[in-house]
Structures are given as structure tokens and as C-alpha cells.
Design a protein around this motif. Structure first.
Motif, short mmCIF file in Angstrom:
data_model
loop_
_atom_site.label_atom_id
_atom_site.label_comp_id
_atom_site.label_asym_id
_atom_site.label_seq_id
_atom_site.Cartn_x
_atom_site.Cartn_y
_atom_site.Cartn_z
N ASP A 228 0.84 -1.19 0.00
CA ASP A 228 0.00 0.00 0.00
C ASP A 228 0.88 1.24 0.00
O ASP A 228 1.43 1.62 1.04
CB ASP A 228 -0.92 -0.02 1.22
CG ASP A 228 -1.91 1.14 1.23
OD1 ASP A 228 -1.84 2.00 0.33
OD2 ASP A 228 -2.76 1.18 2.15
N GLU B 94 0.06 4.18 -0.06
CA GLU B 94 -0.56 5.27 0.68
C GLU B 94 -0.59 5.00 2.18
O GLU B 94 -1.22 5.74 2.92
CB GLU B 94 -1.99 5.50 0.16
CG GLU B 94 -2.07 5.90 -1.29
CD GLU B 94 -1.33 7.21 -1.55
OE1 GLU B 94 -1.57 8.17 -0.80
OE2 GLU B 94 -0.51 7.25 -2.48
N THR C 182 2.45 8.33 4.34
CA THR C 182 2.86 9.28 3.30
C THR C 182 3.45 10.57 3.86
O THR C 182 3.68 11.52 3.12
CB THR C 182 1.66 9.61 2.40
OG1 THR C 182 0.56 10.07 3.19
CG2 THR C 182 1.22 8.37 1.62
N GLN D 240 -1.77 13.80 3.25
CA GLN D 240 -0.84 12.84 3.85
C GLN D 240 -1.45 12.22 5.11
O GLN D 240 -2.21 12.86 5.84
CB GLN D 240 0.49 13.51 4.15
CG GLN D 240 1.24 13.88 2.88
CD GLN D 240 2.62 14.44 3.15
OE1 GLN D 240 2.87 15.07 4.17
NE2 GLN D 240 3.54 14.22 2.22
N LYS E 93 -1.84 5.25 8.04
CA LYS E 93 -2.98 4.38 8.26
C LYS E 93 -2.83 3.56 9.54
O LYS E 93 -1.79 3.55 10.19
CB LYS E 93 -3.19 3.48 7.04
CG LYS E 93 -3.64 4.25 5.79
CD LYS E 93 -3.96 3.30 4.64
CE LYS E 93 -4.43 4.06 3.42
NZ LYS E 93 -4.76 3.14 2.29
N PRO F 244 -5.99 11.73 7.27
CA PRO F 244 -5.44 12.65 6.26
C PRO F 244 -5.69 14.12 6.61
O PRO F 244 -6.74 14.48 7.14
CB PRO F 244 -6.19 12.24 4.99
CG PRO F 244 -6.63 10.83 5.22
CD PRO F 244 -6.92 10.75 6.69
#
Length: 216
Positions: free
Chosen positions: A67, A69, A72, A115, A118, A196
Motif C-alpha cells: 500500500d 498510501e 505518506t 498525507q 494508516k 489525512p
């Protein structure tokens, strides 16, 4: 046993934080989590932000992921023996009742629009390939101490989804939690993520503590 040591660290730190009138316990489900408002001065926040801005690079992960993302943000290790950094580092250690040598080098992190980081645990998963090295370098992570250096205009909350808690960034606020449960086991409810950023920028510093002395 490591489990007994981790449980003792948890009990001692909880007792210390509970005795501090400047510290507030945050009610959640199965996680020891506290906040300390205005832990830093505005000048200290600005100084740390300048260091992060000058040295930031793309953040890394201990474990590989497909992943792109997943994390980030941009990060940097702050110079541990810089007098300015060291003074803040020692104040965090004193707050937590930890020996400075238990603490990893403080890390600065910057999140711009979009950004994120997770959902993850700060404790080490002992089945991962990295554990052999991390066990040698001080063992399991116990407590995390994180300070928000500014406030984004939108987003950027720290979300403990398993613990039912969402913390909004507040400038100079220290947030700390135990990555273990009361029995000294890895606490799944310490799962958290940085949501984010939707407007503005978020800068933070994070310090992780180990069960034994941390070895670089």
C-alpha cells in the motif's frame, strides 16, 4: 519475565501520570491514554518545526507493504544531543518517569494535505522479521509520547478506532499512551492512525520508550 516487566512499567507510569495535576486521563475502551496541555512553549514548538522542515525526508516503515498510501508523511530523527532537543527530551522522560536511555531518539513528522499514516500499532509484532534486531536493541516498545506542534486547518486527528477515541491536534499538547495492556501483553486497542490532512499542515514529534535501554 518480559511480560511482568512490561506490566510493571505500565503500572508505574499510570500512577505517575495520575499524580500529576497537569495531566488529564482520556476515557477510552481498554487503553491508558493521557493528555498534557501546553507542554511546550510557542517558541519551542516553532524551533522544533524549523528542525523538521530543514531535515524531513519521506517516512519509512519497519515492515514492507504493498500500500503506497499507508504512510505518506515526511520525517526526521532530531539530533539527540542538541541542547535544545535534549532539554525537551528530558522533560518528556521526567513526565513519564522513564530513564533517558529507555527512550528512542525523538522523531519529527510533517503531514501536508492528503498525507496520512494508516492504522498501525507502535508496539513490535514479535512474529515479524525485524523483531530479532529490535529485541536486541531494547526490546518491546512500551509507551508513546507525541506532541502536536501546530494545528492543521482540517483533518489530522489521531484516531484510536479500537479504543473508541479520536484526538484533535492542539498546539503544544502532549498525548501519551501505553502500547501494552495491564497484563503486559501487546494491546490491540492501541491501534491508531493519523487521519489525512484536509487543509493546512501538521507537525508533531514522537518519542517511543522501550522496556530496556535502547541501543542505537
Amino acid at each position: 519475565m518480559a511480560k511482568d516487566r512490561l506490566a510493571e512499567i505500565g503500572r508505574n507510569t499510570v500512577a505517575r501520570l495520575n499524580r500529576n495535576p497537569a495531566v488529564q486521563m482520556v476515557a477510552g475502551q481498554g487503553i491508558d491514554l493521557y493528555v498534557y496541555q501546553n507542554f511546550l512553549t510557542p517558541e519551542e514548538c516553532a524551533g522544533l518545526i524549523a528542525m523538521i522542515d530543514a531535515n524531513r525526508v519521506p517516512s519509512k516503515l519497519l515492515s514492507e507493504t504493498d500500500d503506497a498510501e499507508f504512510r505518506t508523511s515526511e520525517s526526521c530523527d532530531l539530533e539527540r544531543w542538541d541542547p535544545f532537543v535534549e532539554s525537551i527530551d528530558r522533560r518528556i522522560c521526567a513526565l513519564m518517569g522513564m530513564k533517558p536511555r529507555q527512550g528512542e531518539t525523538m522523531q519529527g513528522q510533517r503531514y501536508a494535505i492528503g498525507q496520512q499514516f494508516k492504522a498501525h500499532h507502535d508496539y513490535f509484532h514479535v512474529g515479524e522479521d525485524y523483531w530479532t534486531d529490535q529485541k536486541r536493541r531494547g526490546g518491546q516498545r512500551t509507551w508513546t509520547a507525541m506532541i502536536y506542534l501546530d494545528e492543521p486547518e482540517g483533518g489530522g486527528e489521531t484516531w484510536f478506532s479500537a479504543g473508541g477515541l479520536k484526538v484533535s491536534p492542539r498546539t503544544a499538547m502532549l498525548l501519551t499512551w501505553n502500547n501494552m495492556d495491564r497484563n503486559g501483553d501487546a494491546n490491540d486497542k492501541a491501534l491508531h492512525e493519523s487521519l489525512p490532512i484536509t487543509a493546512g499542515i501538521k507537525n508533531i514529534v514522537t518519542k517511543w520508550f522501550r522496556e530496556r535501554y535502547w541501543v542505537t
